[in-house]
Scaffold this motif. Structure first.
Motif, PDB file in Angstrom:
ATOM      1  N   LEU A  85       0.794  -1.224   0.000  1.00 27.59           N
ATOM      2  CA  LEU A  85       0.000   0.000   0.000  1.00 27.59           C
ATOM      3  C   LEU A  85       0.830   1.280   0.000  1.00 27.59           C
ATOM      4  CD1 LEU A  85      -2.863  -0.914   2.462  1.00 27.59           C
ATOM      5  CD2 LEU A  85      -3.000  -0.655  -0.010  1.00 27.59           C
ATOM      6  N   MET A  86       2.121   1.179   0.280  1.00 22.78           N
ATOM      7  CA  MET A  86       2.906   2.403   0.404  1.00 22.78           C
ATOM      8  C   MET A  86       3.020   3.171  -0.911  1.00 22.78           C
ATOM      9  SD  MET A  86       6.669   0.910   1.040  1.00 22.78           S
ATOM     10  CE  MET A  86       7.537  -0.040  -0.167  1.00 22.78           C
ATOM     11  N   ILE A 144     -10.235   3.398 -14.899  1.00 24.13           N
ATOM     12  CA  ILE A 144      -8.807   3.166 -15.091  1.00 24.13           C
ATOM     13  C   ILE A 144      -8.418   2.022 -14.168  1.00 24.13           C
ATOM     14  CG2 ILE A 144      -6.489   4.143 -15.009  1.00 24.13           C
ATOM     15  CD1 ILE A 144      -7.835   6.933 -15.133  1.00 24.13           C
ATOM     16  N   VAL A 145      -8.035   0.888 -14.754  1.00 20.08           N
ATOM     17  CA  VAL A 145      -7.602  -0.275 -13.984  1.00 20.08           C
ATOM     18  C   VAL A 145      -6.090  -0.382 -14.137  1.00 20.08           C
ATOM     19  CG1 VAL A 145      -7.748  -2.779 -13.720  1.00 20.08           C
ATOM     20  CG2 VAL A 145      -9.798  -1.472 -14.332  1.00 20.08           C
ATOM     21  N   SER A 146      -5.370  -0.355 -13.012  1.00 20.52           N
ATOM     22  CA  SER A 146      -3.908  -0.467 -13.010  1.00 20.52           C
ATOM     23  C   SER A 146      -3.541  -1.755 -12.291  1.00 20.52           C
ATOM     24  CB  SER A 146      -3.277   0.728 -12.288  1.00 20.52           C
ATOM     25  OG  SER A 146      -3.688   1.943 -12.878  1.00 20.52           O
ATOM     26  N   ARG A 147      -2.759  -2.593 -12.979  1.00 17.93           N
ATOM     27  CA  ARG A 147      -2.341  -3.873 -12.395  1.00 17.93           C
ATOM     28  C   ARG A 147      -0.821  -3.937 -12.309  1.00 17.93           C
ATOM     29  NH1 ARG A 147      -6.363  -8.012 -15.598  1.00 17.93           N
ATOM     30  NH2 ARG A 147      -8.191  -7.554 -14.329  1.00 17.93           N
ATOM     31  N   ALA A 151      -0.864  -6.312  -6.915  1.00 11.36           N
ATOM     32  CA  ALA A 151      -1.660  -5.109  -6.651  1.00 11.36           C
ATOM     33  C   ALA A 151      -2.562  -4.796  -7.841  1.00 11.36           C
ATOM     34  CB  ALA A 151      -0.749  -3.919  -6.381  1.00 11.36           C
ATOM     35  N   GLU A 152      -3.761  -4.286  -7.521  1.00 13.10           N
ATOM     36  CA  GLU A 152      -4.673  -3.808  -8.550  1.00 13.10           C
ATOM     37  C   GLU A 152      -5.409  -2.604  -8.000  1.00 13.10           C
ATOM     38  OE1 GLU A 152      -6.895  -6.537 -11.037  1.00 13.10           O
ATOM     39  OE2 GLU A 152      -8.677  -5.292 -10.767  1.00 13.10           O
ATOM     40  N   THR A 153      -5.495  -1.575  -8.832  1.00 11.94           N
ATOM     41  CA  THR A 153      -6.223  -0.370  -8.460  1.00 11.94           C
ATOM     42  C   THR A 153      -7.267  -0.095  -9.523  1.00 11.94           C
ATOM     43  OG1 THR A 153      -4.301   0.540  -7.334  1.00 11.94           O
ATOM     44  CG2 THR A 153      -6.018   2.089  -7.948  1.00 11.94           C
ATOM     45  N   ARG A 154      -8.464   0.250  -9.088  1.00 10.08           N
ATOM     46  CA  ARG A 154      -9.552   0.590 -10.008  1.00 10.08           C
ATOM     47  C   ARG A 154     -10.053   1.982  -9.642  1.00 10.08           C
ATOM     48  NH1 ARG A 154     -13.182  -2.402 -13.170  1.00 10.08           N
ATOM     49  NH2 ARG A 154     -15.162  -1.364 -13.508  1.00 10.08           N
ATOM     50  N   GLU A 155      -9.891   2.903 -10.573  1.00  7.06           N
ATOM     51  CA  GLU A 155     -10.378   4.267 -10.395  1.00  7.06           C
ATOM     52  C   GLU A 155     -11.606   4.428 -11.289  1.00  7.06           C
ATOM     53  OE1 GLU A 155      -6.903   7.221 -10.551  1.00  7.06           O
ATOM     54  OE2 GLU A 155      -6.128   5.378 -11.463  1.00  7.06           O
ATOM     55  N   ASP A 173      -6.338  -2.878  -4.037  1.00  2.34           N
ATOM     56  CA  ASP A 173      -6.113  -4.182  -3.417  1.00  2.34           C
ATOM     57  C   ASP A 173      -4.635  -4.498  -3.621  1.00  2.34           C
ATOM     58  OD1 ASP A 173      -5.938  -6.785  -2.550  1.00  2.34           O
ATOM     59  OD2 ASP A 173      -7.682  -7.483  -3.666  1.00  2.34           O
ATOM     60  N   ALA A 174      -3.853  -4.413  -2.545  1.00  5.78           N
ATOM     61  CA  ALA A 174      -2.412  -4.640  -2.624  1.00  5.78           C
ATOM     62  C   ALA A 174      -2.005  -5.664  -1.585  1.00  5.78           C
ATOM     63  CB  ALA A 174      -1.658  -3.335  -2.408  1.00  5.78           C
ATOM     64  N   ASP A 175      -1.525  -6.790  -2.064  1.00  2.00           N
ATOM     65  CA  ASP A 175      -1.091  -7.872  -1.172  1.00  2.00           C
ATOM     66  C   ASP A 175      -2.179  -8.254  -0.175  1.00  2.00           C
ATOM     67  OD1 ASP A 175       1.296  -8.857  -1.978  1.00  2.00           O
ATOM     68  OD2 ASP A 175       2.530  -7.643  -0.644  1.00  2.00           O
TER      69      ASP A 175
END
Length: 188
Positions: A85-86, A144-147, A151-155, A173-175
């Motif tokens: 998450l950092m 915007i989905v970043s993988r 880790a995966e981020t959905r904006e 969602d990270a680890d």
């Protein structure tokens, strides 16, 4: 000659199948056509009373450090950063921004944040540092989905109030750790 033609057709069929499987494996299906009337161009200011509090980078760093020590895995520095998450306030400056300027055109947009940093977002699939980024529209919202590694981020960005409010929902969602933040901006 006919035998070579048969082999070429089999190779073509296998290549087509492989490309289809790889395309489906990404799991991200977004429309890259800008919906009529969806334009984020402008100066945006945070509406604090409608927004979640920004994540505290120091607390996220401490949590990530503790988790890494507990697992005692040896990973490269880059993979550790993307797998925890950092990274989120560094790679996703919208979480700390109070103002931003967006310029949108037919195939991309640029976002300048008040606390420094600039982000270029192109519709479709793109690699951005350690991330695979998929950008497009789903149900009228810009997604915007970043993988990255673990880790995966959905904006999700949607316009409300006749285009005067921009609601940005960031899901990380990270680890196995999850963070959810909603930021609301008003167009000046």
């Amino acid at each position: 000659m006919r035998r070579w033609h048969f082999i070429d057709m089999r190779l073509f069929g296998l290549t087509t199948l492989l490309l289809w499987v790889v395309g489906c494996a990404s799991g991200v299906k977004l429309n890259t056509q800008v919906p009529a009337g969806f334009n984020l161009t402008g100066h945006w200011t945070l509406v604090p009373e409608l927004s979640d509090e920004a994540p505290d980078p120091r607390k996220l760093q401490a949590s990530s450090d503790r988790k890494e020590l507990k697992r005692r895995k040896v990973l490269s520095r880059d993979r550790v950063q993307v797998g925890s998450l950092m990274f989120i306030t560094h790679d996703f400056p919208v979480l700390l921004a109070e103002r931003m300027v967006i310029e949108q055109n037919a195939d991309s947009m640029g976002i300048e944040y008040d606390r420094g940093g600039y982000r270029d977002v192109s519709w479709g699939k793109r690699n951005r540092e350690l991330w695979e980024v998929y950008t497009g529209w789903e149900q009228g919202n810009l997604v915007i989905v970043s993988r990255g590694h673990n880790a995966e981020t959905r904006e999700t960005m949607r316009l409300d109030d006749n285009g005067r409010l921009l609601v940005i929902d960031v899901q990380v969602d990270a680890d196995g750790e999850k963070v959810s933040v909603v930021r609301v901006f008003r167009r000046r």
